[in-house]
Design a protein around this motif. Structure first.
Motif, mmCIF file in Angstrom:
data_model
loop_
_atom_site.group_PDB
_atom_site.id
_atom_site.type_symbol
_atom_site.label_atom_id
_atom_site.label_comp_id
_atom_site.label_asym_id
_atom_site.label_seq_id
_atom_site.Cartn_x
_atom_site.Cartn_y
_atom_site.Cartn_z
ATOM 1 N N TYR A 1 5.710 0.116 -13.455
ATOM 2 C CA TYR A 1 5.292 0.167 -12.070
ATOM 3 C C TYR A 1 6.528 -0.003 -11.054
ATOM 4 O O TYR A 1 6.551 0.766 -9.988
ATOM 5 C CB TYR A 1 4.155 -0.812 -11.703
ATOM 6 N N SER B 1 -12.923 -0.308 -12.814
ATOM 7 C CA SER B 1 -11.912 -1.518 -12.775
ATOM 8 C C SER B 1 -12.448 -2.743 -13.573
ATOM 9 O O SER B 1 -13.307 -3.371 -13.012
ATOM 10 C CB SER B 1 -11.533 -1.762 -11.569
ATOM 11 N N PRO B 2 -11.453 -3.120 -14.379
ATOM 12 C CA PRO B 2 -12.073 -4.591 -15.056
ATOM 13 C C PRO B 2 -12.149 -5.618 -14.267
ATOM 14 O O PRO B 2 -12.935 -6.518 -14.443
ATOM 15 C CB PRO B 2 -11.301 -4.565 -16.267
ATOM 16 N N LYS B 3 -11.221 -5.672 -13.326
ATOM 17 C CA LYS B 3 -10.908 -6.735 -12.535
ATOM 18 C C LYS B 3 -12.144 -6.894 -11.553
ATOM 19 O O LYS B 3 -12.612 -8.131 -11.383
ATOM 20 C CB LYS B 3 -9.566 -6.720 -11.740
ATOM 21 N N GLY C 1 2.389 1.872 -3.306
ATOM 22 C CA GLY C 1 1.145 2.195 -4.376
ATOM 23 C C GLY C 1 0.775 3.492 -4.050
ATOM 24 O O GLY C 1 0.543 4.380 -5.066
ATOM 25 N N THR C 2 0.890 4.059 -2.970
ATOM 26 C CA THR C 2 0.503 5.284 -2.637
ATOM 27 C C THR C 2 1.842 6.242 -3.284
ATOM 28 O O THR C 2 1.305 7.347 -3.964
ATOM 29 C CB THR C 2 0.584 5.675 -1.012
ATOM 30 N N LEU D 1 0.762 -1.213 0.011
ATOM 31 C CA LEU D 1 0.128 -0.226 0.029
ATOM 32 C C LEU D 1 0.801 1.235 0.058
ATOM 33 O O LEU D 1 0.566 2.379 -0.807
ATOM 34 C CB LEU D 1 -0.968 -0.054 1.123
ATOM 35 N N LEU E 1 -10.002 -1.870 -3.416
ATOM 36 C CA LEU E 1 -9.378 -0.963 -2.546
ATOM 37 C C LEU E 1 -8.201 -0.863 -2.412
ATOM 38 O O LEU E 1 -7.274 0.113 -1.998
ATOM 39 C CB LEU E 1 -10.265 -0.784 -1.074
ATOM 40 N N GLN E 2 -7.172 -2.176 -2.469
ATOM 41 C CA GLN E 2 -6.136 -2.201 -2.424
ATOM 42 C C GLN E 2 -5.311 -1.679 -3.555
ATOM 43 O O GLN E 2 -4.151 -1.736 -3.742
ATOM 44 C CB GLN E 2 -5.666 -3.948 -2.111
ATOM 45 N N ASN E 3 -5.898 -1.416 -4.886
ATOM 46 C CA ASN E 3 -5.376 -0.848 -6.007
ATOM 47 C C ASN E 3 -4.956 0.436 -5.579
ATOM 48 O O ASN E 3 -6.107 1.467 -5.458
ATOM 49 C CB ASN E 3 -6.402 -1.096 -7.052
ATOM 50 N N PRO E 4 -3.896 0.799 -5.744
ATOM 51 C CA PRO E 4 -3.582 2.233 -5.398
ATOM 52 C C PRO E 4 -4.129 3.313 -6.309
ATOM 53 O O PRO E 4 -4.353 4.553 -6.150
ATOM 54 C CB PRO E 4 -1.934 2.457 -5.297
ATOM 55 N N PHE E 5 -4.410 2.918 -7.657
ATOM 56 C CA PHE E 5 -5.117 3.771 -8.417
ATOM 57 C C PHE E 5 -6.504 3.886 -8.482
ATOM 58 O O PHE E 5 -7.082 4.999 -9.071
ATOM 59 C CB PHE E 5 -4.655 3.422 -10.075
ATOM 60 N N SER F 1 0.973 6.352 -7.351
ATOM 61 C CA SER F 1 -0.046 7.007 -7.431
ATOM 62 C C SER F 1 -0.089 8.611 -7.243
ATOM 63 O O SER F 1 -0.410 9.390 -7.974
ATOM 64 C CB SER F 1 -1.338 6.505 -7.074
ATOM 65 N N ARG G 1 -10.266 -6.078 -2.700
ATOM 66 C CA ARG G 1 -9.119 -6.267 -3.704
ATOM 67 C C ARG G 1 -9.191 -4.746 -4.196
ATOM 68 O O ARG G 1 -8.113 -4.274 -4.532
ATOM 69 C CB ARG G 1 -9.121 -7.220 -4.439
ATOM 70 N N ASP H 1 0.978 -6.230 -5.803
ATOM 71 C CA ASP H 1 0.018 -6.996 -5.496
ATOM 72 C C ASP H 1 -1.304 -6.323 -5.817
ATOM 73 O O ASP H 1 -1.325 -5.088 -5.081
ATOM 74 C CB ASP H 1 -0.285 -7.585 -4.123
ATOM 75 N N PHE H 2 -2.368 -6.650 -6.443
ATOM 76 C CA PHE H 2 -3.835 -6.149 -6.573
ATOM 77 C C PHE H 2 -3.752 -4.846 -7.324
ATOM 78 O O PHE H 2 -4.588 -4.122 -7.346
ATOM 79 C CB PHE H 2 -4.386 -5.960 -5.285
ATOM 80 N N VAL H 3 -2.567 -4.386 -7.807
ATOM 81 C CA VAL H 3 -2.643 -3.292 -8.678
ATOM 82 C C VAL H 3 -3.249 -3.446 -9.988
ATOM 83 O O VAL H 3 -2.843 -4.512 -10.746
ATOM 84 C CB VAL H 3 -1.140 -2.737 -8.775
ATOM 85 N N GLU H 4 -4.028 -2.618 -10.462
ATOM 86 C CA GLU H 4 -4.367 -2.468 -11.848
ATOM 87 C C GLU H 4 -4.090 -1.122 -12.426
ATOM 88 O O GLU H 4 -4.251 -0.030 -11.907
ATOM 89 C CB GLU H 4 -5.977 -2.390 -12.220
ATOM 90 N N PRO I 1 -3.968 2.258 -14.313
ATOM 91 C CA PRO I 1 -5.042 3.188 -14.542
ATOM 92 C C PRO I 1 -5.554 3.160 -16.123
ATOM 93 O O PRO I 1 -4.510 2.625 -16.674
ATOM 94 C CB PRO I 1 -4.799 4.699 -14.351
#
Lengths: 198, 179
Positions: free
Chosen positions: A145, B158-160, A31-32, A28, B133-137, A35, B131, A129-132, A134
């Motif tokens: 990333y 979000s597509p996921k 990620g912060t 996290l 919410l854990q995406n920083p974007f 972003s 999950r 982890d869990f990143v998508e 933008p």
């Protein structure tokens, strides 16, 4: 065998001499950082288009500063001597270095024919982890990333007299099959005397 | 006349300020296995009206699972789940949504749904939301109508997350343990 010794050292240090932190905090926090950079570094004359090249450069610079300091900690914890050649360096980086700090062991592969460049393939990347990425159409093509890792390696190796070029060539966040980083040795840095005053 | 079992007709994710974050519709399987699409507007109204039930029951309810919110008619029933952060998950079940694949499954359709039947679905939805919410974007404030100025999509893109919701809705059947 050099690689199993590196692996053993890595395993030992990870188990006994490192403080552990919750992986979600790391993910996290990183990620912060990414972003925030994407929100702050914008293309000139636009209000909301991120300049991804500048973000990559900034992550690399941050990683470089981390790497300069991290290598001292690494050498103190792992007590490895100097590596004899690039192959040994690669093994130590992947089996000991990454193991101690991130508890992952990327696979060394893709040696170039002149032996000066190799690839590190990451099966898992805790930073992502869990990143998508933008959905603005450009980030998938332009943003690396985990670029901070490139800077870390560059900084760390520079402190042991190796000048390297490190960059990502593929990333699962972009839709590729693997996450791979390419490390190329440019030259060994000789200590130079400062220029004479006369 | 084939035996029919309940299936999920619609999944709605509604934010703290009663703003719709995501609505997924799942078509009913009509006779001869044709797909009948759902009317988005009608279901949006249904979700909207379910919000009143959340508010009405809020003070007395201590747990998160609101269970059966409202049975609209013989076919449609709404179930709800409130997270601690105020996000509401609503599942609309169509009692005759799917043709029973096996005779055992058909018996379940006759018995009706029990309260705990939708728990796996709500758990899967909650996991998908965590999950996301854990995406920083993903910035939750970007989807809050009070904070957002200007024209921006207020729904989750979000597509996921959308894929997870669709998978949950399609995979669910009464009696499933985990999705």
């Amino acid at each position: 065998m050099a690689s199993s010794k590196a692996a053993r050292i890595g395993e030992d240090v990870w188990k006994s001499r490192t403080e552990k932190i919750n992986t979600e905090i790391v993910t996290l926090t990183y990620g912060t950082i990414v972003s925030s950079l994407c929100r702050d570094l914008l293309l000139p004359n636009t209000t909301s288009s991120t300049d991804y090249a500048a973000v990559n450069a900034e992550l690399d610079r941050m990683g470089y500063n981390i790497g300069l300091r991290l290598v001292e900690d690494f050498l103190a914890k792992s007590n490895t001597g100097a590596c004899q050649n690039l192959r040994e360096t690669a093994e130590v980086i992947s089996k000991t270095g990454f193991k101690i700090f991130l508890n992952i062991t990327p696979i060394v592969s893709g040696w170039s024919s002149d032996g000066k460049s190799f690839g590190l393939v990451f099966e898992e990347n805790p930073l992502a982890d869990f990143v998508e990425l933008p959905d603005d159409g450009r980030s998938q093509e332009e943003l690396w990333y985990s670029n901070i890792l490139c800077g870390v390696l560059r900084g760390a190796l520079e402190m042991v007299q190796m000048q390297v070029d490190v960059r990502f060539v593929s990333d699962v966040l972009r839709g590729n099959d693997t996450t791979e980083m390419r490390v190329t040795l440019l030259k060994y840095i000789e200590d130079e005397m400062p220029p004479d005053d006369e | 006349m084939e035996a029919r079992i309940p299936s999920i007709a619609c999944i709605g994710v509604i934010g703290r300020h009663n703003n719709p974050l995501h609505i997924s519709l799942f078509p009913a399987i009509g006779p001869n296995s044709t797909q009948e699409p759902r009317d988005k507007l009608a279901f949006t109204f249904m979700l909207n009206s379910s919000l009143d039930i959340f508010e009405a029951r809020m003070p007395s309810k201590t747990s998160q699972d609101f269970g059966l919110l409202h049975a609209l008619d013989e076919r449609i029933a709404l179930y709800g789940w409130l997270t601690n952060t105020g996000v509401k998950l609503v599942i609309v079940v169509d009692m005759e949504g799917r043709i029973a694949p096996t005779p055992e499954a058909a018996k379940i359709g006759v018995l009706g749904l029990r309260g705990g039947d939708l728990l796996p679905a709500f758990n899967a939805l909650q996991t998908a939301y965590v999950r996301l919410l854990q995406n920083p974007f993903y910035v939750p404030d970007d989807h809050d109508p009070k904070l957002v100025r200007g024209h921006r999509a207020l729904e989750i893109q979000s597509p996921k997350f959308i894929r997870e919701v669709e998978r949950t809705g399609q995979a669910w059947y009464p009696g499933i343990v985990t999705i």
